[in-house]
Design a protein around this motif. Structure first.
Motif, PDB file in Angstrom:
ATOM      1  N   ILE A   1      18.360  21.638  65.583  1.00 33.17           N
ATOM      2  CA  ILE A   1      19.660  21.505  64.942  1.00 33.17           C
ATOM      3  C   ILE A   1      20.299  22.897  64.913  1.00 33.17           C
ATOM      4  O   ILE A   1      19.662  23.865  64.480  1.00 33.17           O
ATOM      5  CB  ILE A   1      19.547  20.950  63.511  1.00 33.17           C
ATOM      6  CG1 ILE A   1      18.743  19.646  63.511  1.00 33.17           C
ATOM      7  CG2 ILE A   1      20.932  20.731  62.916  1.00 33.17           C
ATOM      8  CD1 ILE A   1      19.323  18.545  64.360  1.00 33.17           C
ATOM      9  N   SER A   2      21.533  23.014  65.395  1.00 28.89           N
ATOM     10  CA  SER A   2      22.133  24.342  65.534  1.00 28.89           C
ATOM     11  C   SER A   2      23.633  24.300  65.276  1.00 28.89           C
ATOM     12  O   SER A   2      24.246  23.228  65.194  1.00 28.89           O
ATOM     13  CB  SER A   2      21.865  24.898  66.939  1.00 28.89           C
ATOM     14  OG  SER A   2      22.413  24.040  67.928  1.00 28.89           O
ATOM     15  N   ARG A   3      24.206  25.482  65.175  1.00 31.15           N
ATOM     16  CA  ARG A   3      25.653  25.654  65.080  1.00 31.15           C
ATOM     17  C   ARG A   3      26.090  26.679  66.126  1.00 31.15           C
ATOM     18  O   ARG A   3      25.339  27.603  66.441  1.00 31.15           O
ATOM     19  CB  ARG A   3      26.061  26.158  63.688  1.00 31.15           C
ATOM     20  CG  ARG A   3      26.078  25.093  62.609  1.00 31.15           C
ATOM     21  CD  ARG A   3      26.932  25.568  61.425  1.00 31.15           C
ATOM     22  NE  ARG A   3      27.022  24.554  60.386  1.00 31.15           N
ATOM     23  CZ  ARG A   3      26.301  24.548  59.272  1.00 31.15           C
ATOM     24  NH1 ARG A   3      25.416  25.513  59.062  1.00 31.15           N
ATOM     25  NH2 ARG A   3      26.443  23.599  58.372  1.00 31.15           N
ATOM     26  N   ASN A   4      27.302  26.512  66.625  1.00 33.24           N
ATOM     27  CA  ASN A   4      27.880  27.487  67.541  1.00 33.24           C
ATOM     28  C   ASN A   4      28.795  28.396  66.723  1.00 33.24           C
ATOM     29  O   ASN A   4      29.843  27.976  66.234  1.00 33.24           O
ATOM     30  CB  ASN A   4      28.663  26.795  68.659  1.00 33.24           C
ATOM     31  CG  ASN A   4      29.082  27.760  69.747  1.00 33.24           C
ATOM     32  OD1 ASN A   4      29.812  28.712  69.485  1.00 33.24           O
ATOM     33  ND2 ASN A   4      28.619  27.507  70.958  1.00 33.24           N
ATOM     34  N   ILE A   5      28.373  29.629  66.581  1.00 32.67           N
ATOM     35  CA  ILE A   5      29.123  30.595  65.778  1.00 32.67           C
ATOM     36  C   ILE A   5      29.641  31.696  66.690  1.00 32.67           C
ATOM     37  O   ILE A   5      28.859  32.503  67.218  1.00 32.67           O
ATOM     38  CB  ILE A   5      28.234  31.174  64.652  1.00 32.67           C
ATOM     39  CG1 ILE A   5      27.735  30.033  63.742  1.00 32.67           C
ATOM     40  CG2 ILE A   5      29.009  32.222  63.849  1.00 32.67           C
ATOM     41  CD1 ILE A   5      26.786  30.485  62.683  1.00 32.67           C
ATOM     42  N   ARG A   6      30.962  31.665  66.931  1.00 26.94           N
ATOM     43  CA  ARG A   6      31.625  32.619  67.796  1.00 26.94           C
ATOM     44  C   ARG A   6      30.934  32.696  69.168  1.00 26.94           C
ATOM     45  O   ARG A   6      30.633  33.776  69.686  1.00 26.94           O
ATOM     46  CB  ARG A   6      31.680  34.005  67.136  1.00 26.94           C
ATOM     47  CG  ARG A   6      32.599  34.056  65.919  1.00 26.94           C
ATOM     48  CD  ARG A   6      32.731  35.458  65.387  1.00 26.94           C
ATOM     49  NE  ARG A   6      31.475  35.944  64.823  1.00 26.94           N
ATOM     50  CZ  ARG A   6      31.060  35.679  63.592  1.00 26.94           C
ATOM     51  NH1 ARG A   6      31.817  34.949  62.775  1.00 26.94           N
ATOM     52  NH2 ARG A   6      29.914  36.176  63.147  1.00 26.94           N
TER      53      ARG A   6
END
Length: 563
Positions: free
Chosen positions: A302-307
């Motif tokens: 599970i991840s997020r795309n941050i910049r």
């Protein structure tokens, strides 16, 4: 012959039939006409392969008395059963399992036997007392006889715990065999019953040749997995039967990823970009959610795309849920549910999608939102380790482990007591290497992790490497290991190796035909026959070594102990 060598015939795939003797032609014909294995006959005829030879080697006949347990819920096993005669019942009320005797596969040593190893161990490395053909395990059929039995009157037991009869000829046990998981239900003989049991290697060979039989098994796995869902998953325990039936009608089964996810993994281990390229995206942040996902098998990131940078924030293992928080928030606000994080499957993963209407109509009326968020959702706050540590564990696929050896290097003094204890427990031969991948003060040692998805056993041609029936630990049966190194190549963590074996006085054991050394696969068995459990953990004087189950959420305590 060189007197300093012992020559034996190298063990082969077909050396040992599954039963005491190969199946007779009569039993093979009965099996092929009276069970769903008949689906495979036409495919084998067109391919020129011989289905009869597979059954003669990889199947055995078992006769059960009334009340005998054929399959016990929770046990592990890689074989599939087919009923030929009698009456076979599956237990549908899980409370009935609590009254059944617990099954034990291996007999543990006594404390005296464990202590006596100190002066009985061989002085020769990798020595075998009988040229490497034996294995100190209880005969499987004797174990079945010891652990079987339905207490009391069978008809009364069947009525009380709502068993259902399974038609003869159908497959039994295919979920555990194909998914490398534990048995999902208890199945017993209600009358005198005859079954054919086919070990995983035979089932795998049949599936390779027969598309029709392979598709039948996959369909059965999918259908029965859904049928067992409500007894296995705590989320559904509070749902009344009528609403469970409604949920079952609208569930969506999805399979993602690749069964061969381990191939080439060693070369990119720790390389986040290369690993992400191999993972299967199921949901991206910003996508509309049709409901929440329940993970049945496999594991996920599970991840997020941050910049523009992918930041791992969590992972999922069997039984975990994705998307419930977003669903509840959307229902409260009246908005469309939208994913806030990316969901990537690692390897072969089975998922269930419970739709938003099903969640609103059949779950929310029986479980409060507060209860759902507290006990069943996966907020990020449950991951109580640093983001860098989490990235390290996911990018090295360590989260696959049920018993991963983690060493705290700040506490470790290089005394090697763990290695010495392992060697003492295994006849002078240590089963792990005190080296491995490192992050900060943590090291993931090169020891078998007894994974939730043990890909090492998938290609073993003889079934020598397998899950132990009651614990699920991954072990190697020496008597059927042929030293082919398939498991060595399959393990993406490099935690299995082959060794050249010797006899008790140090003479090498050589293949009669080729003159090459006889090899056996070896690895950590978690000291499965020891009364005190893993010797490495018990021997560490500084509490530096921990066996970590990444299915647990309190990772901080698991990784660093109580400090």
């Amino acid at each position: 012959m060189n007197e300093q060598e012992i020559k034996v015939d190298r063990p082969q795939r077909w050396d040992q039939p599954f039963g005491d003797q190969p199946l007779s032609d009569h039993l093979v014909d009965w099996t092929l006409t009276g069970t769903v294995l008949s689906f495979a006959c036409s495919d084998f005829q067109s391919s020129g392969a011989t289905l009869s030879d597979i059954l003669k080697n990889d199947a055995r006949l078992i006769e059960y008395q009334p009340g005998d347990i054929i399959i016990r819920k929770g046990d592990y096993g890689g074989s599939v059963f087919f009923g030929l005669s009698g009456s076979i019942h599956v237990l549908t009320d899980s409370t009935g399992d609590s009254v059944l005797q617990t099954s034990k596969m291996l007999k543990k040593r006594t404390w005296w036997q464990a202590l006596s190893q100190l002066w009985k161990n061989s002085s020769e490395p990798e020595s075998r007392s009988d040229a490497g053909t034996g294995f100190s395990t209880i005969d499987l059929m004797e174990l079945i006889r010891r652990s079987r039995s339905i207490p009391g009157d069978i008809d009364q037991f069947s009525r009380k715990y709502k068993s259902i009869e399974i038609p003869l000829g159908r497959s039994i046990g295919e979920i555990a065999a194909l998914r490398r998981s534990n048995r999902s239900a208890t199945i017993f003989a209600a009358k005198k019953t005859t079954c054919i049991e086919v070990r995983l290697q035979g089932i795998r060979d049949i599936c390779r040749k027969s598309r029709m039989f392979r598709e039948y098994l996959e369909s059965e796995v999918r259908t029965r997995s859904l049928g067992n869902l409500f007894s296995e998953i705590p989320l559904f325990h509070k749902i009344p039967p009528t609403d469970k039936s409604m949920i079952l009608d609208v569930l969506r089964f999805e399979r993602h990823g690749n069964d061969h996810w381990n191939h080439g993994l060693r070369s990119i281990m720790g390389n986040k970009d290369a690993l992400l390229a191999q993972e299967t995206p199921v949901v991206k942040a910003g996508w509309r959610l049709d409901g929440f996902f329940l993970l049945l098998n496999g594991f996920a990131r599970i991840s997020r795309n941050i910049r523009g940078v992918t930041e791992t924030v969590d992972y999922l293992r069997p039984g975990d849920i994705f998307g419930m928080e977003e669903l509840i928030e959307a229902i409260d606000s009246g908005r469309t549910p939208v994913a806030t994080k990316d969901f990537h499957c690692i390897g072969s993963t089975d998922l269930l999608l419970i739709s938003t209407p099903a969640f609103q109509n059949y779950i929310l009326p029986h479980i409060s939102k507060e209860d759902l968020l507290k006990n069943f959702s996966r907020p990020e706050r449950e991951i109580d380790i640093s983001k860098n540590a989490l990235e390290f564990l996911v990018n090295h696929r360590t989260i696959n482990g049920n018993q991963t050896m983690i060493i705290d290097l700040d506490r470790c003094t290089d005394c090697d007591d763990c290695v010495k204890a392992c060697a003492t427990t295994h006849d002078g031969n240590p089963r792990f290497i005190r080296e491995g991948y490192r992050h900060a003060q943590l090291m993931v040692a090169s020891a078998c992790m007894h994974c939730c998805d043990p890909v090492c056993l998938a290609g073993c041609p003889t079934g020598a490497i397998h899950r132990e029936r009651s614990s699920g630990n991954v072990i190697i049966q020496e008597s059927t290991c042929i030293g082919c190194a398939t498991c060595v190549e399959s393990c993406p963590y490099d935690n299995i190796r082959t060794v050249e074996i010797k006899d008790s006085v140090g003479r090498p054991i050589i293949d009669t035909t080729s003159g090459n050394p006889i090899l056996k696969a070896t690895k950590c068995d978690l000291c499965i026959d020891q009364p005190s459990g893993p010797a490495c953990v018990n021997a560490c004087p500084h509490d530096a070594l921990h066996r970590v189950n990444f299915g647990d959420r309190d990772l901080s305590t698991a990784l660093w102990g109580n400090s």
